[in-house]
Structures are given as C-alpha cells and as structure tokens.
Design a protein around this motif. Structure first.
Motif, PDB file in Angstrom:
ATOM      1  N   LYS A   7       0.836  -1.194   0.000  1.00 47.12           N
ATOM      2  CA  LYS A   7       0.000   0.000   0.000  1.00 47.12           C
ATOM      3  C   LYS A   7       0.875   1.250   0.000  1.00 47.12           C
ATOM      4  O   LYS A   7       1.907   1.300   0.666  1.00 47.12           O
ATOM      5  CB  LYS A   7      -0.926  -0.005   1.220  1.00 47.12           C
ATOM      6  CG  LYS A   7      -1.966  -1.116   1.188  1.00 47.12           C
ATOM      7  CD  LYS A   7      -2.951  -0.961   2.325  1.00 47.12           C
ATOM      8  CE  LYS A   7      -3.991  -2.084   2.309  1.00 47.12           C
ATOM      9  NZ  LYS A   7      -4.767  -2.109   1.061  1.00 47.12           N
ATOM     10  N   ARG A   8       0.429   2.257  -0.715  1.00 44.45           N
ATOM     11  CA  ARG A   8       1.177   3.513  -0.784  1.00 44.45           C
ATOM     12  C   ARG A   8       1.376   4.121   0.596  1.00 44.45           C
ATOM     13  O   ARG A   8       2.445   4.658   0.907  1.00 44.45           O
ATOM     14  CB  ARG A   8       0.426   4.521  -1.672  1.00 44.45           C
ATOM     15  CG  ARG A   8       0.396   4.176  -3.140  1.00 44.45           C
ATOM     16  CD  ARG A   8      -0.666   4.988  -3.858  1.00 44.45           C
ATOM     17  NE  ARG A   8      -2.004   4.631  -3.394  1.00 44.45           N
ATOM     18  CZ  ARG A   8      -3.103   5.326  -3.626  1.00 44.45           C
ATOM     19  NH1 ARG A   8      -3.024   6.446  -4.330  1.00 44.45           N
ATOM     20  NH2 ARG A   8      -4.276   4.922  -3.180  1.00 44.45           N
ATOM     21  N   TYR A  12       5.659   3.692   0.385  1.00 44.74           N
ATOM     22  CA  TYR A  12       5.486   4.257  -0.949  1.00 44.74           C
ATOM     23  C   TYR A  12       6.576   3.793  -1.914  1.00 44.74           C
ATOM     24  O   TYR A  12       6.301   3.476  -3.071  1.00 44.74           O
ATOM     25  CB  TYR A  12       5.491   5.784  -0.861  1.00 44.74           C
ATOM     26  CG  TYR A  12       5.049   6.481  -2.124  1.00 44.74           C
ATOM     27  CD1 TYR A  12       3.696   6.631  -2.428  1.00 44.74           C
ATOM     28  CD2 TYR A  12       5.985   7.008  -3.012  1.00 44.74           C
ATOM     29  CE1 TYR A  12       3.285   7.279  -3.577  1.00 44.74           C
ATOM     30  CE2 TYR A  12       5.582   7.653  -4.169  1.00 44.74           C
ATOM     31  CZ  TYR A  12       4.227   7.788  -4.449  1.00 44.74           C
ATOM     32  OH  TYR A  12       3.824   8.421  -5.591  1.00 44.74           O
ATOM     33  N   TRP A  15       5.950   0.183  -2.809  1.00 44.82           N
ATOM     34  CA  TRP A  15       4.773   0.161  -3.695  1.00 44.82           C
ATOM     35  C   TRP A  15       5.176   0.505  -5.121  1.00 44.82           C
ATOM     36  O   TRP A  15       4.796  -0.182  -6.070  1.00 44.82           O
ATOM     37  CB  TRP A  15       3.724   1.147  -3.180  1.00 44.82           C
ATOM     38  CG  TRP A  15       2.649   1.474  -4.179  1.00 44.82           C
ATOM     39  CD1 TRP A  15       1.536   0.738  -4.465  1.00 44.82           C
ATOM     40  CD2 TRP A  15       2.589   2.623  -5.038  1.00 44.82           C
ATOM     41  NE1 TRP A  15       0.791   1.358  -5.453  1.00 44.82           N
ATOM     42  CE2 TRP A  15       1.410   2.511  -5.814  1.00 44.82           C
ATOM     43  CE3 TRP A  15       3.420   3.731  -5.222  1.00 44.82           C
ATOM     44  CZ2 TRP A  15       1.048   3.479  -6.761  1.00 44.82           C
ATOM     45  CZ3 TRP A  15       3.061   4.689  -6.163  1.00 44.82           C
ATOM     46  CH2 TRP A  15       1.892   4.551  -6.919  1.00 44.82           C
ATOM     47  N   ASP A 287      -2.730   3.790  -7.988  1.00 44.81           N
ATOM     48  CA  ASP A 287      -3.313   3.526  -6.675  1.00 44.81           C
ATOM     49  C   ASP A 287      -2.903   2.141  -6.184  1.00 44.81           C
ATOM     50  O   ASP A 287      -2.043   1.477  -6.784  1.00 44.81           O
ATOM     51  CB  ASP A 287      -4.830   3.681  -6.706  1.00 44.81           C
ATOM     52  CG  ASP A 287      -5.507   2.763  -7.732  1.00 44.81           C
ATOM     53  OD1 ASP A 287      -4.941   1.694  -8.054  1.00 44.81           O
ATOM     54  OD2 ASP A 287      -6.604   3.112  -8.207  1.00 44.81           O
ATOM     55  N   ASP A 288      -3.525   1.689  -5.110  1.00 44.53           N
ATOM     56  CA  ASP A 288      -3.143   0.411  -4.504  1.00 44.53           C
ATOM     57  C   ASP A 288      -3.560  -0.795  -5.342  1.00 44.53           C
ATOM     58  O   ASP A 288      -3.164  -1.922  -5.045  1.00 44.53           O
ATOM     59  CB  ASP A 288      -3.735   0.297  -3.101  1.00 44.53           C
ATOM     60  CG  ASP A 288      -3.115   1.298  -2.138  1.00 44.53           C
ATOM     61  OD1 ASP A 288      -2.059   1.861  -2.467  1.00 44.53           O
ATOM     62  OD2 ASP A 288      -3.697   1.520  -1.057  1.00 44.53           O
TER      63      ASP A 288
END
Length: 493
Positions: A7-8, A12, A15, A287-288
């Motif tokens: 997940k961001r 980050y 990710w 996004d995720d």
C-alpha cells in the motif's frame, strides 16, 4: 494480479518498485544500475515520444543524431559544464580485448589504449557545438533548431527504475540563434511545450519556474523547469529548458557573420525530458490496485473481455466484440479483445486493472440476449450497464475517455493544491515539511549560503522560482534578511 501489492500509505517506495515490475513496465538488468524497459512500458514511452516529436516538429525543429562518444578534451572546454558532470562520467580507455592467457575468457588488451579517452555521452552540448562550428557561418544559417532522441549515461550509485538509472532514454534539443532575445524566447517556448504535454497528455499539473543559481544546469546562464507533485508529497523535476547564452559558442568558437557585416558568437539553448516522465506518470496517478493511465498515453485504451462457458458462447460474443472494435478503431481508439481461454474473466479483470487500462468492456451470454454490456472505469473503479438499443457505444466510449483524462488531471491538481502551503516563519516551514510535505512557498534572501543551509537542515531544496509569481517584499524564513519574492521549496526525487 495486484494481490499483495504494498500500500502507498505503508511503504510508498516499495509500492512503486513493485508496481513497476508487476505491471510489466521495467526490470533491473544484468548491468548494475541499468534497466530493461519491457514491451508494455516501452509502448507508453513510444506514445510519449510520438506526441513530443509531433510538438517539436510543429515548432520548427528537426531530428538529427550525434555520436555516443565524446572526446575528453571537449568536456574540458566549458569549465562549469565539466565540473557539473565529472563525477557521473563513464570513460572508455581501450578499444580492444584479447584472450586471457590462462584461457579464462577475455581481458583488456594493454596495447589498445586510446590516445584520448572517450566519455560515454552524459549530455551532448559539447559534441553538438563542435559540429555547429561547421554548420554555422552566417546569420542566414540561423536559427538552427535541432532535436536528438538518444540514450545517455550518468553513473548513478543509488538507482530506481525510471527515476534514476545509470543509462536512460531522452530527447535533447539544441538550438542556435542570432540574438539573445531569440534564444531566451526559444528557452521559454520549449518549457511551454513541456508544460502543455505534461498537463494535456500526462494529466500532470506542473509549475513552470526558474532554477536558482546553485540548481541550474552546468554551463547554462539560466535554467527553467516544470515541477510536479507526487502522491508521497515529494516534488519531481519533469523537464528542463536551458538558456546557454554564448557559453558553448565561445568554448567551441561558433561565430556567424552578422547582417551588419560583423562577426559574433551565436546564442544557444538546450532542453530535454527523459524516461523519468514514466516515473512521474506512475507516481502521480496510480493507486493500490495498480497503474492508472491517462487515456491519451495508454497503449490499450479499451479492453473487451468476453465472459463465456464454451466455444459456442465465445463465438457469438466475438461477433459482437468485433463489431464494437471496428467502430472504435475507426475513431482511432486503441482496443484489445482478450479471448484467451487460458485465464478466467476475473483474472483478466485484475490484470487490466493492474496495467491501468482506462476502460474495460465485459460481454457475456446474457448481454447478447439483452443487447447490453458492462463498462468499467479504471480511474474511479466504477461500473455501469449500457443498453445498446439506447446508447451508441462508440460515442459513449469517446466521451468516457475524455472524462477519464480530465478526471485524472483534476484529481492530481486538487492533490497538488492541497499539498501547497504558504509559510512565513522558520517554525512553520519545519512543521509543514515534517508533517504535511508538498510544496512550501516561502521567502528566501537569494543567497546560495542560505539555500545550502536550509538544504542541510531539512533536505528540502528550492524547486523553482515560479514564473507567474508577483514580486512580494518580505523576510527570508531562515536569515530574516529582505526578500523580494517567494520560492517553492520541497523534498524531491
């Protein structure tokens, strides 16, 4: 496909790295610090390249190609230029290998040493200006507007796919002009081209500005840039345009006969963007669940996924799918029909979500009966059922693609605005950087000493002096000395 994607909000950096690899954009190569751009990633770069190339040619530029190798003596001719790139240069010293006497492969032949070492191109100003000396004799030869698509090498110790690699792809424009005013106008015009491309094709809002003296390109009089905001609150320099003055013309003695019969050095510019734009595209929008690609740069704008249980159902769905594809192709929309029977529809949905395909069309047997289909948007992850008796699907897709393009831009713009903070005190400056991040608009006294001290204390740099900013008297947030305007600070890639 996106299962297990970090997940961001949690990591980050991880990710980003995982997304680049899982979305089949790029991977690390066997050569340390270099990358392999995979077909899907390169397809995005090709679309960027094609649009930029069109924009360059519309502004009168033509493409050429110059050598990968630059004689070491060339770099020595412009003092600040060589100082700026010396620590990043890869150097060729020999031109031949020979078999190892022990029979264990090859070794460098000591008798094949070059008389003069060659530098693997970190940027091309020197080799190009040495060539321009032969091309320019008179004002009639000006302006000379040339662009090059090439690779460059800057020996990076800490690398990250697309953002910072030892070798990367880019374009570099190099122009020569009769007057200072023409060269400055060219510098600003090409910055405008970059900003236009970033905002209207990448859906990436940018701030146009001028770099401080310590941040400008080595060898330039002035450097202009476009700065973008990533989702982790860090800035990214997305493109630069440099006014070179007469620095390189003097270094390589490039003169022209003037209209009045005199002899003067020409005025120069250079400007470039690189595969770093790929990193910006990923970090600004995704996004995720995976990539979120603006339709204008998506290799596949629409994917059609059939939902079937047997060959008979697939055959019937394929007739409808081909009809839709013909209509989309006629409008210049890129569409893929994924009729593979080796993967289930759910797996395909996840794959195209991960790869950021803007629109997905699902068609099953019941849709054929009812003359309907399902449309799924990647930007909002929303779905809607369309009745083909009531809606022209081609017109609907055209409208949706434009809506998605604008939606992605507006979302990024809102984020950047939320992450831009005006401060007047050192305490507020520190707090915003630590707790909120993003761009910080603050007064600066204009000295390199203050700029360096702020960088040492906070790791934030002056990203740019915004071009549209009005003069505003105030006090520097650090030194308390007088300031004539605000600059944008941020932590950055």
């Amino acid at each position: 496909m996106s299962k297990g994607l970090p997940k961001r909000s949690e990591d980050y950096s991880l990710w980003y790295n995982e997304l680049v690899k899982r979305a089949d954009l790029a991977e690390n190569s066997a050569v340390r610090g270099c990358m392999v751009i995979k077909p899907y990633g390169y397809s995005i770069w090709e679309k960027m390249q094609a649009e930029l190339d069109r924009m360059f040619k519309m502004t009168g530029h033509t493409n050429a190609y110059f050598p990968l190798f630059i004689p070491k003596s060339f770099l020595s001719k412009e003092a600040s230029h060589v100082e700026g790139f010396a620590k990043e240069c890869a150097v060729v010293t020999h031109y031949r290998l020979k078999g190892d006497e022990s029979g264990r492969g090859v070794v460098v032949d000591p008798d094949a040493k070059l008389e003069e070492e060659l530098i693997v191109r970190p940027t091309s100003e020197t080799v190009i200006w040495s060539t321009y000396k032969n091309w320019i004799q008179s004002y009639r030869d000006l302006p000379l507007l040339v662009n090059q698509w090439a690779n460059v090498v800057r020996w990076e110790m800490r690398t990250r796919l697309f953002l910072r690699t030892a070798e990367f792809l880019w374009q570099e424009g190099h122009t020569a002009h009769e007057t200072r005013e023409e060269a400055v106008q060219e510098t600003e015009r090409m910055l405008g081209v970059y900003a236009d491309f970033a905002e209207n094709f990448m859906a990436l809002p940018v701030i146009k500005g001028k770099k401080s003296e310590s941040e400008k390109f080595a060898g330039a009089v002035d450097t202009y840039c476009i700065e973008a905001m990533m989702q982790d609150g860090k800035a990214l320099q997305a493109g630069t345009s440099h006014f070179l003055g007469q620095n390189f013309a003097k270094a390589f003695d490039v003169k022209f006969a003037t209209r009045e019969g005199g002899l003067e050095h020409v005025w120069g510019t250079s400007w470039g963007v690189s595969t770093r734009l790929m990193g910006a595209l990923i970090m600004a929008h995704s996004d995720d669940q995976g990539l979120v690609l603006p339709p204008k740069l998506a290799p596949i704008q629409v994917v059609i996924v059939p939902i079937f249980k047997n060959e008979e159902e697939l055959a019937r769905i394929s007739i409808k799918a081909n009809e839709i594809m013909q209509g989309l192709w006629a409008k210049g929309i890129s569409v893929k029909y994924d009729n593979r029977d080796t993967y289930k529809p759910g797996w395909k949905f996840a794959e195209y979500e991960l790869k950021g395909v803007p629109l997905r069309i699902g068609i099953g047997p019941r849709d054929l009966q009812n003359n309907t289909l399902e449309l799924a948007r990647r930007d909002t992850l929303s779905k809607e059922s369309i009745n083909l008796n009531e809606v022209d699907i081609v017109a609907k897709v055209e409208v949706l693609l434009e809506e998605i393009q604008q939606s992605i831009y507006q979302r990024a713009l809102a984020f950047r605005n939320e992450k831009t903070t005006l401060v007047n005190t050192w305490e507020d400056f520190i707090q915003v950087l630590d707790e909120k991040g993003g761009f910080v608009s603050a007064h600066w006294d204009g000295t390199a000493e203050t700029e360096e001290r702020i960088k040492e204390l906070t790791k934030a740099t002056i990203r740019c002096i915004p071009m549209d900013q009005q003069q505003e008297d105030g006090l520097c947030i650090y030194s308390k000395r007088p300031s004539r305007g605000r600059v944008l600070f941020a932590k950055a890639y």
